[in-house]
Scaffold this motif. Structure first.
Motif, PDB file in Angstrom:
ATOM      1  N   TYR A   1       3.193   9.366  -3.463  1.00  0.00           N
ATOM      2  CA  TYR A   1       2.517   9.919  -1.942  1.00  0.00           C
ATOM      3  C   TYR A   1       3.360  10.554  -0.823  1.00  0.00           C
ATOM      4  O   TYR A   1       4.523   8.919  -0.493  1.00  0.00           O
ATOM      5  CB  TYR A   1       1.597   9.397  -1.713  1.00  0.00           C
TER       6      TYR A   1
ATOM      7  N   ASN B   1       8.263   4.552   3.028  1.00  0.00           N
ATOM      8  CA  ASN B   1       7.276   5.444   3.567  1.00  0.00           C
ATOM      9  C   ASN B   1       6.778   5.954   4.788  1.00  0.00           C
ATOM     10  O   ASN B   1       6.065   5.858   4.912  1.00  0.00           O
ATOM     11  CB  ASN B   1       5.989   5.735   3.042  1.00  0.00           C
ATOM     12  N   GLU B   2       8.070   6.361   5.669  1.00  0.00           N
ATOM     13  CA  GLU B   2       8.307   6.494   7.061  1.00  0.00           C
ATOM     14  C   GLU B   2       8.224   8.361   7.341  1.00  0.00           C
ATOM     15  O   GLU B   2       8.322   8.906   6.526  1.00  0.00           O
ATOM     16  CB  GLU B   2       9.498   6.603   7.066  1.00  0.00           C
TER      17      GLU B   2
ATOM     18  N   GLU C   1       0.685  -1.152   0.434  1.00  0.00           N
ATOM     19  CA  GLU C   1      -0.113   0.191  -0.375  1.00  0.00           C
ATOM     20  C   GLU C   1       1.122   0.763   0.221  1.00  0.00           C
ATOM     21  O   GLU C   1       1.988   1.342   0.574  1.00  0.00           O
ATOM     22  CB  GLU C   1      -0.738  -0.418   1.137  1.00  0.00           C
ATOM     23  N   MET C   2       0.024   2.053  -0.923  1.00  0.00           N
ATOM     24  CA  MET C   2       0.797   3.866  -0.534  1.00  0.00           C
ATOM     25  C   MET C   2       1.701   4.428   1.003  1.00  0.00           C
ATOM     26  O   MET C   2       2.030   5.178   1.203  1.00  0.00           O
ATOM     27  CB  MET C   2       0.052   4.694  -1.224  1.00  0.00           C
ATOM     28  N   GLN C   3       0.855   3.795   2.149  1.00  0.00           N
ATOM     29  CA  GLN C   3       1.015   4.501   3.280  1.00  0.00           C
ATOM     30  C   GLN C   3       2.764   3.561   3.598  1.00  0.00           C
ATOM     31  O   GLN C   3       3.507   4.130   4.273  1.00  0.00           O
ATOM     32  CB  GLN C   3       0.393   3.384   4.481  1.00  0.00           C
ATOM     33  N   ASP C   4       3.129   2.575   3.186  1.00  0.00           N
ATOM     34  CA  ASP C   4       4.756   2.289   3.374  1.00  0.00           C
ATOM     35  C   ASP C   4       4.953   2.206   2.102  1.00  0.00           C
ATOM     36  O   ASP C   4       6.697   1.912   2.102  1.00  0.00           O
ATOM     37  CB  ASP C   4       4.277   0.598   3.573  1.00  0.00           C
TER      38      ASP C   4
ATOM     39  N   LYS D   1       4.804  11.180   3.269  1.00  0.00           N
ATOM     40  CA  LYS D   1       4.127  11.551   4.384  1.00  0.00           C
ATOM     41  C   LYS D   1       5.379  12.643   4.826  1.00  0.00           C
ATOM     42  O   LYS D   1       4.855  13.242   5.995  1.00  0.00           O
ATOM     43  CB  LYS D   1       4.849  10.634   5.187  1.00  0.00           C
TER      44      LYS D   1
ATOM     45  N   PHE E   1       6.854   3.558  -1.271  1.00  0.00           N
ATOM     46  CA  PHE E   1       6.568   4.456  -2.058  1.00  0.00           C
ATOM     47  C   PHE E   1       6.873   4.710  -3.505  1.00  0.00           C
ATOM     48  O   PHE E   1       7.318   3.628  -3.972  1.00  0.00           O
ATOM     49  CB  PHE E   1       8.179   5.920  -2.255  1.00  0.00           C
TER      50      PHE E   1
END
Lengths: 481, 548
Positions: free
Chosen positions: B406, A348-349, A266-269, B408, A271
Motif C-alpha cells: 500500500y 509511507n508519505e 501500521e501500513m499508513q506509515d 500513498k 511500506f
C-alpha cells in the motif's frame, strides 16, 4: 566591429536567416559569444532576433484521473439520475463548486438541481476543460487561459521554456561592411612554426567580451555530504557496515523492542511489501529470545508471522541491531566495537513538493564495557563539530533506548532548533535478547536534513530532481569552515 | 506522540512560571510545538501518557521545579468498593475486561472538563490504540440508576451523546461520526457491547455514551468506566485517570467488577511500587559521579518518594508512572533530573581503526571515473512507479519486481528494476537547454527471482545533445568496461523497446550480461518529454549484492 560580430554577420549575409544551433555549429563560436555578438548587432539594427517563450504542460496524477471525466460531470450525471441530490450527500466539494461555476446546478433548500446547461453536461456534452486536458495530454497546443485554469486546479504542471527563435539579417545589416583584416587572432600550429606573427602582428582582443561559461561534471551534493559523514566516522575510528533495505519486520521493529501493535508499524506509515510478502528469520534461538523479550516487556502475545512480514526498513538501526547480534556470537572480539552505517530509509508519505518517501540516514553503535550516556554525548559533540555544527542534547524517548537523547542544532536561516538525530543506551532487554551482556550506545538520524545547513536549498525535492544545470552549477557544500 | 494544549491562565493559576515553561518542558524530555501569550501546545512522548492530562503535566512540572514534594502512598485508596458491576459471559470473545470508579467532589469548572475529555480521548487513542485496548466513558453519577451491568445486546435503543432522539444501537454504531471511526471493532450488525443501568443503555462501547449521563462543568459526582481487550493497559489507564482526578482534589472510590467465571477484581488499585536503584548502577549508565543523597533528591524531582536502602536507594513509583519496566527507566529519570546539559562528555576509551566498506569505495572510484568522462552524478529514488519503470520505457509491465502493498503515491508502488528510467525522467524534467546534458547514477536495482529478492548494483549513463549517436554510447561503454577491468567481452545486438532497433548492443562475458547501450527510441524520448537525441547505457556492477 568586433571579430565575433564580423563572423556572425558574414555568416548571416550568406544565409539571410539562421538559428542559434546553426550559428553555433557553423560560425565556430560558443553560445555566450554568439549571444553577445547578436546583442551588439541588433543594437546596430543589423539583425533581428525573435525570442520564443513556450509553455510545456504535463498532466498531474490527479489530471490523469480526470481525463475520462471531471468530478463535476459525474455529479451532473448523478443528479440527473436521482432528480436532485442533498448537498450534504453530493460528495466532493470540488464537484459542487465547479458545477455551480459552470452554471450547471442551482441550490434550492439544500438540494442540488440541474439547470438546462447541466442537463447538457450530464448527457455527455462536450466539456472544454476535459477536452483541453486531453489535448494537452496528446501534446497539442491549448489556449493560455485554459492552461492557467487547469493549472489552478492542479490538473497540470507547466514549465516555461525560453528559447531563441529565428535570427535574420535586416536590410541595414546587408549594407554593413564586414571588415576582415584583423591581424592574427587564433594561433595555429602552422603559424607558430612559420613565425607568421612577426609579419602580421597579433591582434589585441576585447578583453571585456563575454566568455562561454564552462560547466564541470560533478558528484551529487548528497554524495559529498554522505562522504563527509562517512569520513568523519572513519576518522573517529568507526568501521563502516551496511545491510539490506528490504527486511522482515523482525529486524526493523521486533528486535528493537517495538511492540507489535505500535502505530508506526501500521501500513499508513511503513511500506509493507506485496511481493515478497514474507521474509524468513533463520536464527531460531534469536526468534525465541526476542519472543521472550516482547512478551515479558509488553505483556501481549507475540506473533512470529507478523515479525516475518517484509518491509522497507524505516531506519538504519536495523543494520546496527543485526551487528549487535553478530558480535554477540563472536568470542574473539576486542571491545569497544565502533560501527556506523549510511543508507536509505523509507516512510509511507504522500510525495509532493515538500515530502519524499525515502531519505538517507546514518546510524552507529559502540558496544563494550563501561560505556555511559556521557560517552555518547561526547561522540555526538565530536562528530557534529567535525561538520561545523554546534549541538544541544536533550532527553527523548525511543522504545529501544533508556536513557534516550535527541541532538539539535540551531538553524540560522530558519531561526529555530532542528533535530539532527536520536540516540541512547540500548535497553538491556534488547542486548540480552541479542545474546550479549555488553553495553551498547546507539544513535541514528537523517542526513538529508543536514543539507539544509550545508546548502541553500528550500526543499529536499531539489536534491532529487537531478537537474543537470543545477548539478553542474550548484555551490560548494558549506561545512562551517 | 500526541499533543495537548493548555491555557496560560490555568498554568499560572497553578503557580507555574509560564515564561520559563518551554525550557522546563524540554528539560523533562518533551517539546513545545507552539506557544503564544494564551496557550501552549506540548508534544507528549509515548512513554508519558500521564502528562497528557492537565493535572499530570502540572504535577510533573511542579516536582521538577521543587514546588511539590514527593511523598509515599499519596494515591492509596482505603475505601470499600462503592459499586458492584457484573460482566456478562457473552463479552468473553468481544471486549472481555472492565474497570470502573466513582468520583466525588470533582472539579470540572472552566477548562477542566475539556482537559479531562481531551486526556481520556488522547489516552484511548494512543496508549489504547484507537480504543482497541481500552476505551473510557465518563458519566454523571447522579443520572445513573440502579445496578450496572456490562453485556452484549443485539437489539436495543439509546440516545447517543449530543443527540435528541432515541435510536437503534445499530444505527448509532454506523450513523454517528464516532461510530464510523470505531464501529469496525464491534461490527455493524451486533450484538454490541453495552453498559447498562436498570433503565437504559449508558454506553455503546467503545463508540459512544448516552446523552442522559452527559457530564457538565458543574457535575461533581462521576461514574467512570473502562472496557477493553487488554487488561493490563486498561487497568493502567484507570490508574492514570484516578490519579489525575485525585490531584485535582477529588475523592476516588473503587468499584468491584464481577466476571461471569466467578472471578472479581477491585479497580482501580493505586499502590506505589518499590523499585531499587543502585548508586553505582546509575553512575555507570549516566557517566557522572552520584551520591545516595543526590540520587534521592533527583528522584524526588521526578516525582518519586525515595529512601536509603543500604548503600543504595529504593524509589516508590507512583501509580501513574505506567511506563517503568525496570530500573533502567529510573536511571533515565535520574539523568533528566541531573540535567543533560550538565553531563560532562567523556571520550570512549579504547583504540580502533575505522575501515570503510569496500563496495562503497569501489562505487566512488567508478563515480569519479564517470565525472572524468564529463557526466554529473544523479541520485534518484529506489521507489518508482510502473509508469516510469515500464510504460514510458516502452516495456510491458512485469511481475518480477518488488511490489509495495500500500502506497500513498502512484510514483512509489515498486522498487526500480533498472536505473535508466530515472535518468531519462531527470533529462525530461530539466528546464534549461544548455547541451550536452550528461548524467550518470550508481545504485541498487531490485528484482524477484524464484521468490527471492535479488539486489544488483548498477551504473547507468545518459547523454543528450544534437549529435548524440550510437558511436558515442559504444565508446563510453567500452571505456567503462575497460575501467572495470573486463578484458574479454563480446558485443552483440540487443533488443529493448527503449532503444532504436539496430542501434542497441549488449556486452557479454560468457553468459553474463555486462551492460547494454545504444540510442534511445524517439517514442521513449517523447514519453519522457525530451527534444534532442539521447544515448544511454546501463552496466551490471554487482549481479547479486549480499550483506554480511
Amino acid at each position: 566591429m568586433h571579430e565575433y560580430e564580423a563572423l556572425v554577420l558574414a555568416f548571416l549575409k550568406k544565409r539571410k536567416s539562421s538559428t542559434m544551433e546553426e550559428l553555433k555549429e557553423e560560425v565556430g563560436l560558443g553560445q555566450d559569444q554568439i549571444m553577445w555578438a547578436l546583442e551588439n548587432l541588433s543594437g546596430r539594427g543589423a539583425v533581428k532576433v525573435s525570442k520564443e517563450t513556450r509553455v510545456d504542460a504535463t498532466l498531474t496524477e490527479e489530471g490523469e484521473r480526470y481525463t475520462d471525466g471531471f468530478p463535476e460531470e459525474r455529479l451532473a450525471r448523478e443528479i440527473r439520475k436521482a432528480g436532485q441530490i442533498d448537498i450534504g450527500k453530493a460528495g466532493s466539494q470540488i464537484a459542487i463548486t465547479w458545477a455551480k461555476n459552470n452554471g450547471w446546478v442551482i441550490i434550492k433548500a439544500g438540494k442540488l438541481i440541474l439547470t438546462k446547461e447541466g442537463e447538457k453536461a450530464a448527457s455527455g456534452d462536450s466539456y472544454p476543460q476535459r477536452e483541453s486536458l486531453n489535448a494537452i495530454r496528446s501534446g497539442k497546443a491549448v489556449d493560455r487561459k485554459m492552461v492557467s485554469l487547469l493549472e489552478s486546479r492542479h490538473l497540470i504542471q507547466t514549465v516555461e521554456k525560453k528559447a531563441t527563435g529565428a535570427i535574420t539579417i535586416t536590410p541595414a545589416g546587408e549594407k554593413l561592411e564586414v571588415r576582415e583584416d584583423f591581424g592574427i587572432g587564433q594561433l595555429s600550429k602552422e603559424m607558430i612554426k612559420s613565425r607568421e606573427w612577426e609579419k602580421k602582428g597579433l591582434r589585441a582582443y576585447d578583453i571585456s567580451a563575454p566568455s562561454e561559461r564552462t560547466m564541470p561534471a560533478r558528484l551529487h551534493p548528497l554524495t559529498e555530504l554522505i562522504d563527509a559523514v562517512r569520513n568523519t566516522w572513519l576518522r573517529m575510528g568507526f568501521s563502516e557496515i551496511s545491510g539490506p533495505i528490504i527486511e522482515p519486520a523482525f529486524w526493523t521493529f521486533d528486535a528493537l523492542f517495538s511492540p507489535q501493535d505500535h502505530p508506526t508499524r501500521e501500513m499508513q506509515d511503513t511500506f509493507y511489501l506485496a511481493n515478497p510478502k514474507l521474509l524468513d528469520v533463520k536464527d531460531m534461538e534469536l526468534l525465541k529470545s526476542v519472543k521472550r523479550m516482547q512478551e515479558k516487556g509488553w505483556g501481549e502475545k507475540w506473533r512470529e508471522e507478523l515479525a516475518k512480514q517484509a518491509v522497507l526498513r524505516t531506519h538504519t538501526t536495523s543494520v546496527s541491531v543485526r551487528y549487535i547480534r553478530r558480535f554477540a556470537n563472536e568470542m574473539q572480539t576486542s571491545y569497544p566495537i565502533k560501527l556506523f552505517s549510511v543508507g536509505k530509509v523509507f516512510r509511507n508519505e504522500s510525495i509532493d513538493y515538500k515530502h519524499v518517501a525515502e531519505l538517507y540516514q546514518h546510524d552507529g553503535i559502540v558496544m563494550g564495557d563501561n560505556l555511559t550516556l556521557a560517552n555518547l554525548i561526547y561522540i555526538m559533540r565530536k562528530f557534529y563539530s567535525a561538520l561545523g555544527i554546534e549541538i544541544r542534547v536533550k532527553p527523548a524517548y525511543f522504545p529501544f533506548v533508556e536513557p534516550g537523547l535527541e541532538v539539535f542544532y540551531y538553524n540560522e536561516k530558519y531561526k529555530e532548533w532542528m533535530e539532527l538525530n536520536g540516540g541512547g543506551v540500548i535497553r538491556k532487554e534488547i542486548t540480552k535478547a541479542m545474546g550479549t551482556n555488553k553495553t551498547v550506545l546507539a544513535w541514528g538520524g537523517g542526513i538529508d536534513r543536514l543539507m539544509f545547513n550545508c546548502m541553500d536549498i528550500d526543499s529536499l525535492i531539489t536534491l532529487y530532481k537531478n537537474d543537470p544545470d543545477w548539478l553542474r552549477a550548484r555551490s560548494e557544500l558549506n561545512m562551517g569552515d | 506522540m500526541a499533543t495537548v494544549t493548555f491555557a496560560a491562565k490555568d498554568l499560572k493559576a497553578e503557580g507555574i512560571d509560564y515564561a520559563k515553561l518551554e525550557d522546563i518542558v524540554s528539560a523533562i524530555g518533551m517539546s513545545v510545538e507552539s506557544r503564544d501569550a494564551e496557550n501552549i501546545m506540548i508534544d507528549v512522548t509515548n512513554n508519558r501518557p500521564d502528562m497528557l492530562s492537565f493535572r499530570g503535566f502540572v504535577r510533573a512540572v511542579k516536582y521538577f521545579t521543587g514546588a511539590l514534594e514527593a511523598r509515599e502512598g499519596r494515591y492509596k485508596l482505603t475505601d470499600v468498593p462503592r459499586l458492584d458491576i457484573t460482566v456478562d459471559a457473552s463479552l468473553q470473545k468481544a471486549r472481555p475486561y472492565m474497570a470502573a470508579m466513582v468520583v466525588e467532589n470533582a472539579n470540572l469548572a472552566g477548562n477542566m472538563l475539556k482537559y479531562l475529555i481531551n486526556f481520556t480521548d488522547k489516552l484511548s487513542d494512543t496508549y489504547g490504540r484507537r480504543r482497541k485496548k481500552f476505551a473510557i466513558g465518563i458519566h454523571d453519577l447522579s443520572k445513573v440508576k440502579g445496578a450496572i451491568t456490562y453485556t452484549m445486546q443485539k437489539e436495543g435503543r439509546m440516545v447517543p451523546l449530543g443527540g435528541r432522539a432515541e435510536a437503534d444501537l445499530s444505527s448509532v454504531a454506523i450513523g454517528s461520526r464516532k461510530g464510523q471511526e470505531y464501529a469496525g471493532m464491534v461490527g455493524e450488525k451486533g450484538p454490541f457491547p453495552v453498559i447498562k443501568d436498570s433503565e437504559k443503555v449508558l454506553a455503546l462501547v467503545p463508540i459512544i455514551n448516552c446523552n442522559q449521563t452527559a457530564v457538565q462543568e458543574q457535575t461533581k459526582s462521576l461514574f467512570i468506566e473502562l472496557t477493553g481487550t487488554s487488561r493490563p493497559s486498561m487497568e493502567a489507564a484507570a490508574r492514570l485517570v484516578a490519579c489525575s482526578l485525585m490531584d485535582a482534589g477529588a475523592k476516588v472510590y473503587p468499584c468491584r467488577i464481577k466476571y461471569a467465571n466467578g472471578e472479581s477484581s477491585v479497580t482501580p488499585e493505586l499502590p506505589d511500587t518499590e523499585m531499587k536503584l543502585k548508586v553505582i548502577g546509575a553512575e555507570r549508565t549516566i557517566g557522572v559521579p552520584l551520591t545516595q543523597n543526590g540520587l534521592i533528591g533527583m528522584l524526588n524531582k521526578m516525582g518519586y518518594y525515595a529512601a536509603r536502602f543500604g548503600k543504595d536507594v529504593v524509589a516508590y513509583v507512583p501509580p501513574y508512572r505506567i511506563d517503568l519496566l525496570n530500573d533502567q527507566d529510573l536511571v533515565e529519570d535520574v539523568a533528566i533530573a541531573f540535567g543533560y546539559d550538565r553531563i560532562n562528555p567523556l571520550p570512549v576509551v579504547g583504540f580502533s581503526i575505522g575501515i570503510p566498506q569496500d563496495y562503497i569505495e569501489r562505487e566512488r572510484r567508478l563515480s569519479m571515473f564517470m565525472v572524468g568522462l564529463g557526466f554529473s552524478q544523479a541520485l534518484n529514488t529506489l521507489l518508482t512507479g510502473q509508469e516510469t519503470n515500464y510504460a514510458k520505457m516502452g516495456a510491458r509491465a512485469r511481475a518480477d519486481h518488488v511490489r509495495i502493498e500500500y502506497s500513498k503515491s502512484e510514483s512509489a508502488t515498486m522498487l526500480r528494476t533498472r536505473i535508466l528510467p530515472g535518468l531519462l525522467a531527470n533529462l525530461g524534467a530539466a528546464t534549461h537547454e544548455r547541451m550536452p546534458q550528461k548524467l550518470f547514477e550508481v545504485g541498487s536495482v531490485f528484482s524477484i527471482d524464484g521468490g527471492q529478492v535479488v539486489e544488483q548494483t548498477r551504473m547507468a549513463f545518459v547523454s543528450e545533445h544534437s549529435k548524440a549517436n550510437f558511436a558515442e554510447a559504444k565508446a563510453h561503454a567500452e571505456t567503462v568496461l575497460r575501467q572495470m577491468g573486463v578484458k574479454d567481452f563480446r558485443i552483440e545486438g540487443y533488443k529493448d523497446p527503449a532503444f532504436i532497433e539496430g542501434r542497441a548492443a549488449a556486452a557479454y562475458s560468457g553468459d553474463n550480461l555486462l551492460c547494454y547501450f545504444g540510442e534511445i527510441h524517439p517514442n521513449v524520448l517523447v514519453n519522457f518529454g525530451m527534444e534532442e537525441p539521447v544515448v544511454a547505457g546501463e552496466f551490471v556492477i554487482n549481479p547479486n549484492v549480499k550483506y554480511e
